[in-house]
Design a protein around this motif. Sequence first.
Motif, PDB file in Angstrom:
ATOM      1  N   PRO A  79       0.832  -1.203   0.000  1.00 42.85           N
ATOM      2  CA  PRO A  79       0.000   0.000   0.000  1.00 42.85           C
ATOM      3  C   PRO A  79       0.867   1.252   0.000  1.00 42.85           C
ATOM      4  CG  PRO A  79      -0.285  -1.254   2.056  1.00 42.85           C
ATOM      5  CD  PRO A  79       0.825  -1.892   1.299  1.00 42.85           C
ATOM      6  N   ASP A  81       0.511   5.683   0.077  1.00 40.68           N
ATOM      7  CA  ASP A  81      -0.281   6.917   0.084  1.00 40.68           C
ATOM      8  C   ASP A  81       0.577   8.050  -0.470  1.00 40.68           C
ATOM      9  OD1 ASP A  81      -2.618   5.737   1.138  1.00 40.68           O
ATOM     10  OD2 ASP A  81      -3.019   7.528   2.311  1.00 40.68           O
ATOM     11  N   THR A  84       5.778   9.523   1.492  1.00 39.48           N
ATOM     12  CA  THR A  84       6.738  10.347   2.242  1.00 39.48           C
ATOM     13  C   THR A  84       7.336   9.601   3.434  1.00 39.48           C
ATOM     14  OG1 THR A  84       5.114  11.269   3.785  1.00 39.48           O
ATOM     15  CG2 THR A  84       5.399  12.421   1.685  1.00 39.48           C
ATOM     16  N   GLY A  85       6.892   8.381   3.660  1.00 41.98           N
ATOM     17  CA  GLY A  85       7.385   7.604   4.807  1.00 41.98           C
ATOM     18  C   GLY A  85       8.886   7.402   4.691  1.00 41.98           C
ATOM     19  N   SER A 145       5.639  16.827   7.414  1.00 42.64           N
ATOM     20  CA  SER A 145       5.234  16.470   6.051  1.00 42.64           C
ATOM     21  C   SER A 145       3.754  16.781   5.792  1.00 42.64           C
ATOM     22  CB  SER A 145       5.471  14.969   5.819  1.00 42.64           C
ATOM     23  OG  SER A 145       4.838  14.221   6.843  1.00 42.64           O
TER      24      SER A 145
HETATM   25  C1  LIG Z   1       9.911  16.411   4.977  1.00 39.32           C
HETATM   26  C2  LIG Z   1       9.326  15.292   5.801  1.00 39.32           C
HETATM   27  C3  LIG Z   1       8.973  15.541   7.111  1.00 39.32           C
HETATM   28  C4  LIG Z   1       8.403  14.518   7.885  1.00 39.32           C
HETATM   29  N1  LIG Z   1       7.975  14.797   9.164  1.00 39.32           N
HETATM   30  C5  LIG Z   1       7.285  13.866   9.858  1.00 39.32           C
HETATM   31  C6  LIG Z   1       6.713  14.178  11.131  1.00 39.32           C
HETATM   32  O1  LIG Z   1       6.843  15.292  11.647  1.00 39.32           O
HETATM   33  N2  LIG Z   1       6.002  13.207  11.760  1.00 39.32           N
HETATM   34  C7  LIG Z   1       5.839  11.964  11.206  1.00 39.32           C
HETATM   35  O2  LIG Z   1       5.158  11.122  11.781  1.00 39.32           O
HETATM   36  N3  LIG Z   1       6.392  11.652  10.035  1.00 39.32           N
HETATM   37  C8  LIG Z   1       7.084  12.565   9.337  1.00 39.32           C
HETATM   38  N4  LIG Z   1       7.613  12.246   8.115  1.00 39.32           N
HETATM   39  C9  LIG Z   1       7.473  10.878   7.600  1.00 39.32           C
HETATM   40  C10 LIG Z   1       6.168  10.631   6.801  1.00 39.32           C
HETATM   41  O3  LIG Z   1       5.611  11.815   6.335  1.00 39.32           O
HETATM   42  C11 LIG Z   1       5.179   9.890   7.674  1.00 39.32           C
HETATM   43  O4  LIG Z   1       5.695   8.617   7.969  1.00 39.32           O
HETATM   44  C12 LIG Z   1       3.765   9.750   7.067  1.00 39.32           C
HETATM   45  O5  LIG Z   1       2.901   9.202   8.046  1.00 39.32           O
HETATM   46  C13 LIG Z   1       3.732   8.883   5.834  1.00 39.32           C
HETATM   47  O6  LIG Z   1       2.524   9.124   5.154  1.00 39.32           O
HETATM   48  P1  LIG Z   1       2.380   8.845   3.597  1.00 39.32           P
HETATM   49  O7  LIG Z   1       0.987   9.171   3.224  1.00 39.32           O
HETATM   50  O8  LIG Z   1       3.442   9.528   2.838  1.00 39.32           O
HETATM   51  O9  LIG Z   1       2.595   7.276   3.604  1.00 39.32           O
HETATM   52  P2  LIG Z   1       3.465   6.336   2.670  1.00 39.32           P
HETATM   53  O10 LIG Z   1       4.889   6.752   2.698  1.00 39.32           O
HETATM   54  O11 LIG Z   1       2.827   6.181   1.365  1.00 39.32           O
HETATM   55  O12 LIG Z   1       3.319   4.973   3.483  1.00 39.32           O
HETATM   56  C14 LIG Z   1       3.874   4.826   4.757  1.00 39.32           C
HETATM   57  C15 LIG Z   1       3.629   3.396   5.259  1.00 39.32           C
HETATM   58  O13 LIG Z   1       2.248   3.181   5.465  1.00 39.32           O
HETATM   59  C16 LIG Z   1       1.773   2.132   4.601  1.00 39.32           C
HETATM   60  N5  LIG Z   1       0.488   2.599   4.068  1.00 39.32           N
HETATM   61  C17 LIG Z   1       0.293   3.610   3.187  1.00 39.32           C
HETATM   62  N6  LIG Z   1      -1.008   3.753   2.954  1.00 39.32           N
HETATM   63  C18 LIG Z   1      -1.659   2.823   3.700  1.00 39.32           C
HETATM   64  C19 LIG Z   1      -3.018   2.481   3.869  1.00 39.32           C
HETATM   65  N7  LIG Z   1      -3.990   3.132   3.231  1.00 39.32           N
HETATM   66  N8  LIG Z   1      -3.317   1.459   4.710  1.00 39.32           N
HETATM   67  C20 LIG Z   1      -2.331   0.787   5.361  1.00 39.32           C
HETATM   68  N9  LIG Z   1      -1.029   1.064   5.231  1.00 39.32           N
HETATM   69  C21 LIG Z   1      -0.698   2.085   4.415  1.00 39.32           C
HETATM   70  C22 LIG Z   1       2.827   1.967   3.520  1.00 39.32           C
HETATM   71  O14 LIG Z   1       2.861   0.651   3.013  1.00 39.32           O
HETATM   72  C23 LIG Z   1       4.083   2.328   4.275  1.00 39.32           C
HETATM   73  O15 LIG Z   1       4.556   1.230   4.986  1.00 39.32           O
HETATM   74  C24 LIG Z   1       8.225  13.224   7.331  1.00 39.32           C
HETATM   75  C25 LIG Z   1       8.605  12.981   6.015  1.00 39.32           C
HETATM   76  C26 LIG Z   1       9.149  13.987   5.250  1.00 39.32           C
HETATM   77  C27 LIG Z   1       9.537  13.704   3.828  1.00 39.32           C
END
Ligand SMILES: Cc1cc2nc3c(=O)[nH]c(=O)nc-3n(C[C@H](O)[C@H](O)[C@H](O)COP(=O)(O)OP(=O)(O)OC[C@H]3O[C@@H](n4cnc5c(N)ncnc54)[C@H](O)[C@@H]3O)c2cc1C
Length: 503
Positions: A79, A81, A84-85, A145
Amino acid sequence: MTIAPELSGRVLTELAGAIGGEHVLTSKTARYNRARVPAPFPVHRWPERVPDLVVLPGSTEEVAEVVRIANAHRIPIVPRDGGTGLTDGAVPERRGIVVDVKRLNQIKEIDLENRTCTVGTGINALKLNEVLAKHGLIYPDDPASYPCSLVGGRIGTSGWSLVGSRYGHSRDLVLSFDFVLPTGKVIHLGDGGGRKVSKSSSGYQLKHLFMGHQGTLGIATEATLKLFPKPEAELSPFWSFPDYDSAYRCVGQLARAGVATFAGAVLFDEWKVDYLRRDDEAYIPQPADVRALVCAVAYGNEDEVRAGGKRLLRIARDAGARYLGDEISQGDWAARHDRYATPLHGRTRSGQVAPMSWHCEDAAINYTELAGVRVEWHAIVERLRARFDVFDDWGMFFYTSANTGVDYLTEIDIGIWEQELDDEAWAAWVDAKREIAAVALRAGGSISACHGSCREGEVDLVPLELGGGYDVMLDVKRAVDPNNIMNPGKYGLQRAYEQGVRA
Ligand SMILES: Cc1cc2nc3c(=O)[nH]c(=O)nc-3n(C[C@H](O)[C@H](O)[C@H](O)COP(=O)(O)OP(=O)(O)OC[C@H]3O[C@@H](n4cnc5c(N)ncnc54)[C@H](O)[C@@H]3O)c2cc1C
């Protein structure tokens, strides 16, 4: 890189039948774009991470249908989203199908009386808050993020909100969600069976099990979220200190002060200040006597924020802080969402600027252990730098997780010149990550407070951190995902299917 032959014929036809051919993507661009996240990685090994297919389902039923097809053919599913993880959760380890949920981005309901909303998990908090603002409401899950991470990813990582001391983190703010299990069965998870109930004693507390699993247990498709009144006032004073120790003492006092509008406090150490000082765009004053910085944040009604703010300012002044003025305070806190948007300012040992990407290692560390962990982590990066001139130490920050001040998100930011990585430098980096995680465990902490710990290196120590709990994780994985299709390889969970694992 081509699609695995077994996926190109029958499976493509079945997927196209389920969600429409236009939502099944096979182009090189679509697949390569979903083979990485913003954390540095060994680019010379990029092809290992490219999925065979990308699908963009448009409803819970379509996600379930995709998963059923994948399960029937034993095809790995990841999966994704916002992508950004930072722990590589959304990057395939075994190719297969990336399920990109960005089309699930509708707001289904805003319940003004119960103060909840129900959304597709492909929406992000920025977009959602633009709509909620018209009702005087806010969804306060606020990672750095914020503009680009989506609700499903916040569930998949059980993310950390920068204003969590006031409003809670993702796990507190998500009330319930619809979830597609690896068999394709759809369940609803939340306290009790309700959509909008925030506290129940009925049955196991399954919501938390299905958050933070990094996509290894299924896919969240629709979530009901807690809403709060949009704050009237925000106060974010920034203070400088001549040394780390006094800033450390101050941040503890601020967090423990019991100010109800207190939403968070962050401490930057001298390495971080040096990093910010050397780049033109950093919005932080440059005098050499500034060795550490602290920012506190308060949100709420105007009169409460003003009164609480007075107390925070008094505490900081008594702790030896120098207030940096309104312009810097507002400017720098406002920049919390884009501080890392322009890294690429690495320095080699000789001081030459090199195009480095940002990597952060984080841990959950008790207040009393912060100073010791800081010394050990910088020493690890220093040793790495001495061996390979492709790493740079961008300093550390420490973020309260709650208004009791008990533990802190502790993060070291490291620049990596990823184009210059080779197998040897990458292996040394993975070792360093393992060492960093080991320090956190020795200090009685957790390997990650924020991003998760399923990346090469630190993931090896997760069984040590969880002890018998890790065996339960294996049992759960095997029970929920009998064919190991859901994000296989992550968290070492393939062990659940190996012979000799306890029955
Ligand atoms: C500049 C920057 C700053 C950041 N600051 C923070 C911060 O302050 N706090 C923080 O917590 N994180 C931060 N992060 C990390 C990131 O943004 C988080 O981990 C965020 O929760 C990931 O969300 P996403 O939508 O990008 O998920 P993705 O990167 O797409 O996925 C993250 C994980 O969740 C799983 N996943 C995705 N969608 C689903 C779904 N619908 N159901 C089940 N599993 C799923 C994926 O398989 C993966 O393992 C930052 C990242 C960046 C680049």
